[in-house]
Write a protein that holds these residues in place. Sequence first.
Motif, PDB file in Angstrom:
ATOM      1  N   MET A  65     111.786  -6.819 -13.690  1.00 44.99           N
ATOM      2  CA  MET A  65     111.826  -5.462 -13.155  1.00 44.99           C
ATOM      3  C   MET A  65     110.453  -5.043 -12.669  1.00 44.99           C
ATOM      4  SD  MET A  65     114.279  -3.185 -15.610  1.00 44.99           S
ATOM      5  CE  MET A  65     113.350  -3.505 -17.118  1.00 44.99           C
ATOM      6  N   SER A  66     110.441  -4.314 -11.572  1.00 50.58           N
ATOM      7  CA  SER A  66     109.232  -3.627 -11.128  1.00 50.58           C
ATOM      8  C   SER A  66     109.598  -2.157 -10.967  1.00 50.58           C
ATOM      9  CB  SER A  66     108.722  -4.197  -9.807  1.00 50.58           C
ATOM     10  OG  SER A  66     107.561  -3.502  -9.401  1.00 50.58           O
ATOM     11  N   PHE A  67     108.856  -1.307 -11.643  1.00 47.69           N
ATOM     12  CA  PHE A  67     109.235   0.103 -11.689  1.00 47.69           C
ATOM     13  C   PHE A  67     108.649   0.884 -10.516  1.00 47.69           C
ATOM     14  CE2 PHE A  67     109.778  -1.251 -16.088  1.00 47.69           C
ATOM     15  CZ  PHE A  67     111.040  -0.744 -16.352  1.00 47.69           C
ATOM     16  N   MET A  68     109.489   1.726  -9.936  1.00 52.16           N
ATOM     17  CA  MET A  68     109.076   2.626  -8.857  1.00 52.16           C
ATOM     18  C   MET A  68     108.872   4.022  -9.464  1.00 52.16           C
ATOM     19  SD  MET A  68     111.716   1.537  -5.787  1.00 52.16           S
ATOM     20  CE  MET A  68     113.189   2.017  -6.730  1.00 52.16           C
ATOM     21  N   PRO A  69     107.625   4.504  -9.544  1.00 54.92           N
ATOM     22  CA  PRO A  69     107.389   5.812 -10.151  1.00 54.92           C
ATOM     23  C   PRO A  69     108.076   6.937  -9.368  1.00 54.92           C
ATOM     24  CG  PRO A  69     105.339   4.570  -9.964  1.00 54.92           C
ATOM     25  CD  PRO A  69     106.365   3.826  -9.167  1.00 54.92           C
ATOM     26  N   LEU A  70     108.762   7.797 -10.107  1.00 53.80           N
ATOM     27  CA  LEU A  70     109.329   9.013  -9.530  1.00 53.80           C
ATOM     28  C   LEU A  70     108.509  10.179 -10.065  1.00 53.80           C
ATOM     29  CD1 LEU A  70     113.193   8.450  -9.996  1.00 53.80           C
ATOM     30  CD2 LEU A  70     111.680   7.553  -8.219  1.00 53.80           C
TER      31      LEU A  70
END
Length: 397
Positions: free
Chosen positions: A149-154
């Motif tokens: 997983m690579s997280f996309m900051p919201l």
Amino acid sequence: METQIGQHLIQPATRMNGLPTQFFAKLVAKANAQTAKGRDVINLGQGNPDQPTPPHIVAKLQEAAANPLYHKYPPFSGYPFLKEAVAKRYKEDYNVDVDPTTEVAILFGGKTGLVEISQCLLNPGDVCLVPDPGYPDYWSGVALAGAEMSFMPLTEQNSYLPDYEAISPELAARAKLMFMNYPNNPTGAVASAEFYEQTVQYAEKHGIVVASDFAYGAIGFDGHKPISFLQTPGAKEVGVEFYTLSKTYNMAGWRVGFAIGNAQIIKLINLIQDHYYCSLFGGIQEAAALALTGPQECVNELRAMYERRREALFTALDRIGWKAARPGGSFFCWLPVPAGFTSEAFADLLLQEADVVVAPGVGFGTHGEGFVRLGLLTSEERLQEAVERIGKLNLFH
């Protein structure tokens, strides 16, 4: 995680050790412990709709349960009449044309499809782009697939939308799948048509499949109807949307949802489900078809009820000085914690001192730290009482 049974040491498969911790199991245990002490706990921490399924849907199941046809195995990929009902609803609500035979997969609830799509598309070493904060069950499917997983900051500054320009070209080249969810759990944010256009362009450029989680698609506020990803030109070329009847029709316990969109992906979902299941009980499928094609006044009434609850909650929050932005959709509210607290410490304090359960933001990802999630899943009076209890702690100035 080994278990001794008789003379045998049971060794679980590696994938079992790699599963993420079910954060909300701990939350439920804490709440139950307080309730067991006889405390009057107001649980705003979970996402379980509190209203019953509309009576006309229940009556259809009761009638359909007596049909001997449904006492046999159903077709593996579901009855055609339910897929046709899905296509009809999407045409009426979003003006999206869908081929019910090739572009709809029936699911045991939306969660099942959200886990299955990772297993259908990802190999070990592949990358999946995941929103942070976001629904934790996206992580489960990726873990079962052995992918990364690579997280996309919201962030609040970007209206809780991912910033595609912040994703490195190297990472984008490795990514095969991306999850997004609007109206959003946990933030309550909604997406614009322009954002979805950017998403389709980004997915086409990098060869990424988009998985749009539209679980709260029926719940939009202030006169704004949430947009389906599939309304975007080119969306069906790059992805699928997941929908559940759990929220729209208060059918959470019925476990019925669907995936809709790209025919190749739908075929893969149907294929993996052929190995897991033999589709839903036919009576549930018939009742679900009625929910989708029958009168929709119940959906409008539900949306209005959540908006009234939202206003009651935020009016009370204003009185105690807890400042936050109203959600544009979903039945969740995303509130900042006071200075000096982590999200989990603040949630623990509210449970111990006010008998109010909220979900710590960190349970949805590292960028959820500093917030808690509240659900609009009890009466206006109980929501106001919860805020009054919190106000007595004098945490907001």
